[in-house]
Design a protein around this motif. Structure first.
Motif, PDB file in Angstrom:
ATOM      1  N   SER A 215     -12.568  -2.805  -1.703  1.00 56.11           N
ATOM      2  CA  SER A 215     -13.491  -1.725  -2.134  1.00 56.11           C
ATOM      3  C   SER A 215     -14.445  -1.395  -0.874  1.00 56.11           C
ATOM      4  O   SER A 215     -15.064  -0.344  -0.734  1.00 56.11           O
TER       5      SER A 215
ATOM      6  N   LEU B 143       0.981  -1.352   0.016  1.00 54.92           N
ATOM      7  CA  LEU B 143      -0.023   0.000   0.068  1.00 54.92           C
ATOM      8  C   LEU B 143       0.933   1.325  -0.032  1.00 54.92           C
ATOM      9  O   LEU B 143       0.517   2.235  -0.854  1.00 54.92           O
TER      10      LEU B 143
ATOM     11  N   SER C 197       1.213  11.393  -1.390  1.00 53.97           N
ATOM     12  CA  SER C 197       2.319  11.660  -2.352  1.00 53.97           C
ATOM     13  C   SER C 197       3.387  11.738  -1.730  1.00 53.97           C
ATOM     14  O   SER C 197       4.018  12.692  -1.076  1.00 53.97           O
TER      15      SER C 197
ATOM     16  N   SER D 230      -8.059   4.823  -0.232  1.00 54.71           N
ATOM     17  CA  SER D 230      -8.981   5.545  -1.220  1.00 54.71           C
ATOM     18  C   SER D 230      -8.218   5.961  -2.204  1.00 54.71           C
ATOM     19  O   SER D 230      -7.241   6.745  -2.479  1.00 54.71           O
ATOM     20  N   ARG D 231      -8.680   5.445  -3.682  1.00 56.87           N
ATOM     21  CA  ARG D 231      -8.094   5.814  -4.625  1.00 56.87           C
ATOM     22  C   ARG D 231      -8.340   7.554  -5.084  1.00 56.87           C
ATOM     23  O   ARG D 231      -7.513   8.199  -5.694  1.00 56.87           O
ATOM     24  N   ARG D 232      -9.417   8.079  -4.421  1.00 60.13           N
ATOM     25  CA  ARG D 232      -9.535   9.588  -4.513  1.00 60.13           C
ATOM     26  C   ARG D 232      -8.833  10.375  -3.507  1.00 60.13           C
ATOM     27  O   ARG D 232      -8.347  11.450  -3.772  1.00 60.13           O
ATOM     28  N   HIS D 233      -8.439   9.843  -2.484  1.00 57.57           N
ATOM     29  CA  HIS D 233      -7.649  10.574  -1.469  1.00 57.57           C
ATOM     30  C   HIS D 233      -6.246  10.181  -1.309  1.00 57.57           C
ATOM     31  O   HIS D 233      -5.541  10.940  -0.457  1.00 57.57           O
ATOM     32  N   LYS D 234      -5.649   8.997  -1.773  1.00 57.62           N
ATOM     33  CA  LYS D 234      -4.371   8.669  -1.339  1.00 57.62           C
ATOM     34  C   LYS D 234      -3.400   9.822  -2.039  1.00 57.62           C
ATOM     35  O   LYS D 234      -2.179   9.587  -1.517  1.00 57.62           O
ATOM     36  N   LEU D 235      -3.625  10.706  -2.685  1.00 60.91           N
ATOM     37  CA  LEU D 235      -2.648  11.665  -3.319  1.00 60.91           C
ATOM     38  C   LEU D 235      -2.071  12.461  -2.085  1.00 60.91           C
ATOM     39  O   LEU D 235      -1.112  13.274  -2.293  1.00 60.91           O
TER      40      LEU D 235
ATOM     41  N   ASP E 151     -13.963   6.890   2.047  1.00 62.20           N
ATOM     42  CA  ASP E 151     -14.629   8.143   1.119  1.00 62.20           C
ATOM     43  C   ASP E 151     -15.731   8.518   1.694  1.00 62.20           C
ATOM     44  O   ASP E 151     -16.170   9.766   1.391  1.00 62.20           O
TER      45      ASP E 151
ATOM     46  N   ASN F  34       4.103   1.557  -0.796  1.00 62.76           N
ATOM     47  CA  ASN F  34       5.115   1.355  -1.802  1.00 62.76           C
ATOM     48  C   ASN F  34       6.319   1.185  -1.044  1.00 62.76           C
ATOM     49  O   ASN F  34       7.259   2.081  -1.500  1.00 62.76           O
TER      50      ASN F  34
ATOM     51  N   GLU G 193     -12.466   1.079   1.077  1.00 61.55           N
ATOM     52  CA  GLU G 193     -12.416   2.391   0.455  1.00 61.55           C
ATOM     53  C   GLU G 193     -14.033   3.182   0.610  1.00 61.55           C
ATOM     54  O   GLU G 193     -13.859   4.404   0.499  1.00 61.55           O
TER      55      GLU G 193
END
Length: 529
Positions: free
Chosen positions: A394, A157, A311, A303-308, A401, A159, A397
């Protein structure tokens, strides 16, 4: 039941015979073979008192009592000389439950945690019943493999490659693991000679908005508070990378050795995320270990929307994440990850022969206890593992979300509601910070918001909180930020459990407004002076 004593209404004390005095209740103690029957009734007691399932919302968040009053309602001293019977034990449990905080209540937003995930709670109950430890494969075979699976998943998760990890007793300990490991990497001989014989004092850097566990770790590990540098943060609570570099250069010039930088993913109050890429650039230039305290904000990785928001976290050497915060895993569930495989063992191993024999009949690499500072270690991984198995990526997530979406709803409604004032226009995480200004404290122009007026508003915030707690309708925290010159404001924390809704967000707004307006003339006069 209540009884009037000396003019005060108090509950009957739950106690057994003490030094021959009369008992409140008399019931025969259970035979040994019957003692386990208490467990069959505990679930129903929890449900009856509003700690499990939908019934939670039918009770107040808390039945608040001051400490001295609570002592009159429950007999706390441990002075029993004879066994209590089953009825008394059950009554004791019910009284403890009655006066405890219902953290699973829809309107509990006081801390960074709230209700528990039912699958996580199931895992917790199972591990408590099995009562085993996590240090060797032979006493925890399935749990050893489960912890390995959790660590491997989390490494992917975040990396972190083929790194390593361990479950810790809380985020503060996870951050301390990071600091000890970084120290060993910087000065391997410190394990033998100790910090008093270091050629240069080692220095830790963290932001002024970071968690206090960094301050405690510097003290506990012997670096000394004079060797902790708190780097300036911006108005949103994020560490300023240029200020970090200036601080590092100043420490180098003083003859000391910078060795550890703590960045934060989700600060305790403002939910701020540092700029991990810029901080990593600084650490790389000076050869300093970078750790990310993602105990709160690490949940965004699901969350794909919030994992940025995370970064650049993969450029750190270590990271800490607490699924027991936003995600709702039961206390305690804290994951510490490190990029360099084997370093945890080399740093912490004490080679206890009575536990970690090298001639065992199975692969001893599965004995993980020597990379831990503890001996006995709770089986915490099972809680998160079972949640993941039950809900899948899912499902988790969707929970994350929803928490973010409801926090956004709260911000938008606060922005449009008269009397409410946001600390910021937007928030990175699910922490939402604001004030409520009652109509009787509002002024016509910003020029009239004098320092004295602000002090009154800070007092109003505390007074509203007090009334909310005493009424049992809402638990929401308030905090000051003295280093930024800001006094008390509400810090609303939105978590995954129980699932928040737009309606539950609206209730918070309405209740704060109602209580603020209902503060009587005498209270207003006290606040205004």
């Amino acid at each position: 039941m209540a009884a009037r004593t000396n003019g005060n209404t108090v509950d009957q004390r739950v106690r057994c015979e003490v030094n021959g005095s009369a008992m409140v209740e008399t019931n025969a103690p259970l035979r040994p073979e019957e003692e386990w029957t208490i467990l069959e009734r505990v679930f129903q007691m929890l449900a009856d008192e509003g700690f499990l399932g939908p019934s939670t919302q039918e009770k107040p968040v808390v039945e608040f009592e001051y400490p001295e009053d609570l002592k009159e309602r429950i007999h706390f001293p441990m002075d029993e000389q004879t066994p209590c019977g089953a009825a008394t034990v059950e009554r004791i449990i019910r009284q403890v439950l009655h006066y405890s905080v219902r953290t699973g209540h829809r309107h509990f937003h006081n801390q960074l945690f709230a209700g528990v995930d039912p699958y996580g709670l199931t895992g917790s109950w199972v591990t408590e019943a099995l009562n085993t430890s996590q240090y060797t494969f032979e006493v925890g075979p399935t749990f050893t493999l489960i912890e390995n699976a959790v660590v491997e998943k989390c490494l992917r998760l975040f990396n972190f490659g083929q790194g390593d990890g361990i479950l810790c007793p809380g985020g503060s300990m996870s951050n301390m693991y990071a600091m000890v490991t970084a120290r060993y990497r910087a000065v391997p001989d410190v394990k033998r000679t100790g910090v008093s014989n270091l050629p240069q004092p080692l220095v830790v850097f963290t932001s002024e908005d970071a968690h206090y566990s960094i301050t405690k770790a510097v003290h506990w590990l012997g670096f000394g508070l004079n060797n902790l540098v708190k780097v300036k943060s911006d108005h949103r609570g994020r560490m300023i990378p240029t200020e970090l570099e200036k601080a590092i250069e100043s420490v180098v010039a003083s003859g000391r050795k910078p060795f550890f930088v703590n960045a934060t993913a989700g600060t305790t109050v403002l939910g701020a995320f540092d700029d991990f890429n810029s901080i990593a650039d600084v650490c790389q230039r000076y050869g300093i270990w970078m750790h990310v305290d993602a105990c709160l904000g690490g949940t965004a990785i699901l969350s794909r929307r919030h994992k940025l928001l995370l970064s650049g976290v993969d450029r750190a050497q270590s990271v800490a994440w607490n699924p027991h915060k936003t995600l709702g895993a039961p206390f305690q569930c804290s994951i510490f990850l490190i990029k360099e495989r084997g370093l945890l063992h080399d740093c912490n191993a004490a080679n206890a022969d009575y536990l970690f024999q090298q001639d065992k009949f199975y692969d001893v690499s599965y004995d993980t206890g020597d990379k831990s500072v503890q001996c006995g270690r709770k089986v915490d991984a099972f809680k998160f593992w079972l949640m993941y198995k039950a809900r899948g990526a899912s499902g988790l997530e969707a929970l994350v979300d929803n928490a973010f979406d409801c926090a956004h709803v709260l911000v938008e409604r606060l922005r449009s509601r008269n009397g409410f004032r946001l600390l910021f226009e937007a928030y990175q995480y699910t922490n939402v910070c604001f004030w409520y200004v009652p109509t009787w404290l509002r002024v016509a122009a910003a020029e009239q918001e004098t320092p004295d007026w602000w002090q009154r508003l800070y007092s109003v915030t505390a007074a509203i909180k007090e009334q909310l707690v005493k009424r049992g309708t809402v638990l929401i925290g308030y905090v000051p930020l003295p280093h930024k010159g800001i006094g008390n404001f509400f810090r609303m924390v939105v978590t995954c459990h129980p699932r928040p809704t737009p309606e539950s967000m609206q209730y918070i707004i309405d209740e704060i407004e109602r209580v603020g307006e209902e503060l009587g003339p005498r209270k207003r006069e006290t606040i205004n002076h």
